[in-house]
Motif scaffolding. Structure first.
Motif, PDB file in Angstrom:
ATOM      1  N   ASN A 199       0.827  -1.205   0.000  1.00  0.00           N
ATOM      2  CA  ASN A 199       0.000   0.000   0.000  1.00  0.00           C
ATOM      3  C   ASN A 199       0.866   1.260   0.000  1.00  0.00           C
ATOM      4  N   LEU A 200       0.337   2.284  -0.655  1.00  0.00           N
ATOM      5  CA  LEU A 200       0.839   3.647  -0.511  1.00  0.00           C
ATOM      6  C   LEU A 200      -0.163   4.362   0.400  1.00  0.00           C
ATOM      7  N   ASN A 201       0.322   4.888   1.543  1.00  0.00           N
ATOM      8  CA  ASN A 201      -0.549   5.491   2.542  1.00  0.00           C
ATOM      9  C   ASN A 201      -0.369   7.015   2.563  1.00  0.00           C
ATOM     10  N   ALA A 202      -1.493   7.757   2.620  1.00  0.00           N
ATOM     11  CA  ALA A 202      -1.467   9.218   2.770  1.00  0.00           C
ATOM     12  C   ALA A 202      -2.220   9.573   4.059  1.00  0.00           C
ATOM     13  N   THR A 203      -1.552  10.327   4.946  1.00  0.00           N
ATOM     14  CA  THR A 203      -2.160  10.709   6.229  1.00  0.00           C
ATOM     15  C   THR A 203      -2.249  12.229   6.316  1.00  0.00           C
ATOM     16  N   ILE A 204      -3.443  12.712   6.616  1.00  0.00           N
ATOM     17  CA  ILE A 204      -3.644  14.154   6.805  1.00  0.00           C
ATOM     18  C   ILE A 204      -4.047  14.421   8.258  1.00  0.00           C
ATOM     19  N   VAL A 205      -3.482  15.474   8.845  1.00  0.00           N
ATOM     20  CA  VAL A 205      -3.757  15.846  10.252  1.00  0.00           C
ATOM     21  C   VAL A 205      -4.163  17.320  10.274  1.00  0.00           C
ATOM     22  N   ASP A 206      -5.301  17.618  10.999  1.00  0.00           N
ATOM     23  CA  ASP A 206      -5.701  19.025  11.087  1.00  0.00           C
ATOM     24  C   ASP A 206      -5.019  19.693  12.295  1.00  0.00           C
ATOM     25  N   LYS A 207      -5.373  20.978  12.535  1.00  0.00           N
ATOM     26  CA  LYS A 207      -4.630  21.747  13.540  1.00  0.00           C
ATOM     27  C   LYS A 207      -4.879  21.301  14.976  1.00  0.00           C
ATOM     28  N   ASP A 208      -6.018  20.627  15.215  1.00  0.00           N
ATOM     29  CA  ASP A 208      -6.204  20.173  16.590  1.00  0.00           C
ATOM     30  C   ASP A 208      -5.925  18.687  16.744  1.00  0.00           C
ATOM     31  N   GLY A 209      -5.210  18.105  15.770  1.00  0.00           N
ATOM     32  CA  GLY A 209      -4.704  16.748  15.919  1.00  0.00           C
ATOM     33  C   GLY A 209      -5.560  15.640  15.371  1.00  0.00           C
ATOM     34  N   ASP A 210      -6.727  15.920  14.797  1.00  0.00           N
ATOM     35  CA  ASP A 210      -7.491  14.859  14.141  1.00  0.00           C
ATOM     36  C   ASP A 210      -6.745  14.417  12.872  1.00  0.00           C
ATOM     37  N   SER A 211      -6.827  13.119  12.600  1.00  0.00           N
ATOM     38  CA  SER A 211      -6.088  12.604  11.430  1.00  0.00           C
ATOM     39  C   SER A 211      -6.939  11.641  10.627  1.00  0.00           C
ATOM     40  N   LEU A 212      -6.544  11.477   9.409  1.00  0.00           N
ATOM     41  CA  LEU A 212      -7.187  10.515   8.504  1.00  0.00           C
ATOM     42  C   LEU A 212      -6.106   9.900   7.614  1.00  0.00           C
ATOM     43  N   THR A 213      -6.119   8.571   7.589  1.00  0.00           N
ATOM     44  CA  THR A 213      -5.175   7.853   6.703  1.00  0.00           C
ATOM     45  C   THR A 213      -5.959   7.130   5.622  1.00  0.00           C
ATOM     46  N   GLN A 214      -5.538   7.296   4.415  1.00  0.00           N
ATOM     47  CA  GLN A 214      -6.137   6.604   3.272  1.00  0.00           C
ATOM     48  C   GLN A 214      -5.020   5.850   2.520  1.00  0.00           C
ATOM     49  N   SER A 215      -5.404   4.732   1.936  1.00  0.00           N
ATOM     50  CA  SER A 215      -4.413   3.874   1.263  1.00  0.00           C
ATOM     51  C   SER A 215      -4.871   3.474  -0.133  1.00  0.00           C
ATOM     52  N   VAL A 216      -3.916   3.257  -0.966  1.00  0.00           N
ATOM     53  CA  VAL A 216      -4.174   2.688  -2.299  1.00  0.00           C
ATOM     54  C   VAL A 216      -3.219   1.500  -2.499  1.00  0.00           C
ATOM     55  N   ASP A 217      -3.625   0.584  -3.391  1.00  0.00           N
ATOM     56  CA  ASP A 217      -2.839  -0.627  -3.683  1.00  0.00           C
ATOM     57  C   ASP A 217      -1.730  -0.271  -4.684  1.00  0.00           C
ATOM     58  N   LEU A 218      -0.607   0.162  -4.153  1.00  0.00           N
ATOM     59  CA  LEU A 218       0.498   0.562  -5.021  1.00  0.00           C
ATOM     60  C   LEU A 218       1.029  -0.616  -5.846  1.00  0.00           C
ATOM     61  N   GLY A 219       1.095  -1.794  -5.240  1.00  0.00           N
ATOM     62  CA  GLY A 219       1.642  -2.956  -5.943  1.00  0.00           C
ATOM     63  C   GLY A 219       0.928  -3.269  -7.241  1.00  0.00           C
ATOM     64  N   SER A 220      -0.380  -2.940  -7.300  1.00  0.00           N
ATOM     65  CA  SER A 220      -1.149  -3.281  -8.503  1.00  0.00           C
ATOM     66  C   SER A 220      -0.749  -2.467  -9.723  1.00  0.00           C
ATOM     67  N   VAL A 221      -0.040  -1.349  -9.491  1.00  0.00           N
ATOM     68  CA  VAL A 221       0.354  -0.520 -10.636  1.00  0.00           C
ATOM     69  C   VAL A 221       1.871  -0.538 -10.865  1.00  0.00           C
ATOM     70  N   VAL A 222       2.589  -1.370 -10.123  1.00  0.00           N
ATOM     71  CA  VAL A 222       4.029  -1.523 -10.353  1.00  0.00           C
ATOM     72  C   VAL A 222       4.232  -2.582 -11.430  1.00  0.00           C
ATOM     73  N   LYS A 223       4.897  -2.230 -12.531  1.00  0.00           N
ATOM     74  CA  LYS A 223       5.073  -3.130 -13.668  1.00  0.00           C
ATOM     75  C   LYS A 223       6.544  -3.175 -14.088  1.00  0.00           C
ATOM     76  N   PHE A 224       6.938  -4.312 -14.686  1.00  0.00           N
ATOM     77  CA  PHE A 224       8.296  -4.492 -15.190  1.00  0.00           C
ATOM     78  C   PHE A 224       8.210  -4.904 -16.660  1.00  0.00           C
ATOM     79  N   ILE A 225       8.796  -4.099 -17.524  1.00  0.00           N
ATOM     80  CA  ILE A 225       8.754  -4.348 -18.969  1.00  0.00           C
ATOM     81  C   ILE A 225       9.907  -5.280 -19.347  1.00  0.00           C
ATOM     82  N   ASP A 226       9.565  -6.324 -20.096  1.00  0.00           N
ATOM     83  CA  ASP A 226      10.552  -7.346 -20.441  1.00  0.00           C
ATOM     84  C   ASP A 226      11.634  -6.798 -21.365  1.00  0.00           C
ATOM     85  N   ASP A 227      12.843  -7.321 -21.176  1.00  0.00           N
ATOM     86  CA  ASP A 227      13.914  -7.140 -22.143  1.00  0.00           C
ATOM     87  C   ASP A 227      13.865  -8.330 -23.102  1.00  0.00           C
ATOM     88  N   ALA A 228      14.540  -8.237 -24.226  1.00  0.00           N
ATOM     89  CA  ALA A 228      14.591  -9.330 -25.190  1.00  0.00           C
ATOM     90  C   ALA A 228      15.931  -9.267 -25.916  1.00  0.00           C
TER      91      ALA A 228
END
Length: 228
Positions: free
Chosen positions: A1-30
């Motif tokens: 996962n790639l995680n993004a966390t936002i915190v406001d001025k009085d300390g409330d926070s929210l973390t959201q995640s996305v599946d980073l692995g699903s978009v990591v690709k390796f192009i073949d050599d030949a």
């Protein structure tokens, strides 16, 4: 996962995640690269029986060959071809060499019997290219073979061919260009492959034979008449 966390001025926070692995690709050599015939290099034999080692300058070194042959010559792959083939990042798996008849079995080679009446036709016999008189079942005229591991090529001549008359004993005839290929195939470790070809037939040459010998008067022999 790639995680993004936002915190406001009085300390409330929210973390959201996305599946980073699903978009990591390796192009073949030949594998990549090319092969090309070296300039001024020929694979040749001389039709003159017993003339091995007498080829014109630049036409290689001929040997006697097997019984029944007029001559034979082997040329190394490195002497014949410039090769830039590489397997690439996957690493080398294998490299192999072969011969093929571009027009298929029965294709006329451009060579003829000495009287000019019968074509020499080509046959791919299990990777050995054979020249036969008239049909693929006719008498053997020549063979071309390649070592599948080293790429070295061997020409063996069994019969003479038609050359331009009265051009001397070293007149040269060859196979029509574009009929016989030398193929190099490189395979990398994950089985990607690349095949490259050169026109082997264009550098195969046959040096002419010509009549030879002398005549001389025998000692003490006369043709005479008597006037009486």
């Amino acid at each position: 996962n790639l995680n993004a966390t936002i915190v406001d001025k009085d300390g409330d926070s929210l973390t959201q995640s996305v599946d980073l692995g699903s978009v990591v690709k390796f192009i073949d050599d030949a594998p990549s690269g090319t092969i090309a015939l070296k300039n001024g290099v020929y694979l040749a034999t001389d039709e003159t029986a017993g003339s091995q080692g007498q080829l014109p300058s630049g036409y290689g070194t001929e040997t006697a060959g097997p019984n029944g042959a007029l001559g034979q010559q082997t040329i190394t792959y490195s002497a014949l071809v410039t090769d830039t083939l590489v397997a690439g990042s996957d690493g080398p798996g294998s490299k192999s060499y072969g011969l093929s008849v571009v027009g298929g079995d029965g294709t006329a080679s451009g060579l003829k019997t000495p009287d000019g009446l019968t074509n020499i036709v080509l046959l791919n016999n299990g990777g050995v290219i054979e020249g036969h008189v008239g049909t693929t079942g006719g008498a053997m005229a020549f063979t071309l073979s390649v070592n599948s591991v080293s790429g070295d090529v061997t020409l063996t001549q069994y019969q003479a061919f038609q050359h331009s008359p009265n051009n001397g004993p070293n007149d040269i005839v060859g196979i029509t260009s574009g009929l016989i290929d030398l193929n190099a195939t490189i395979v990398d470790k994950d089985a990607d492959s690349l095949k490259q070809s050169v026109d082997l037939g264009s550098v195969v040459k046959f040096i002419d034979d010509a009549p030879s010998g002398t005549i001389a008067l025998k000692n003490g022999v006369y043709l005479a008449t008597d006037e009486t």
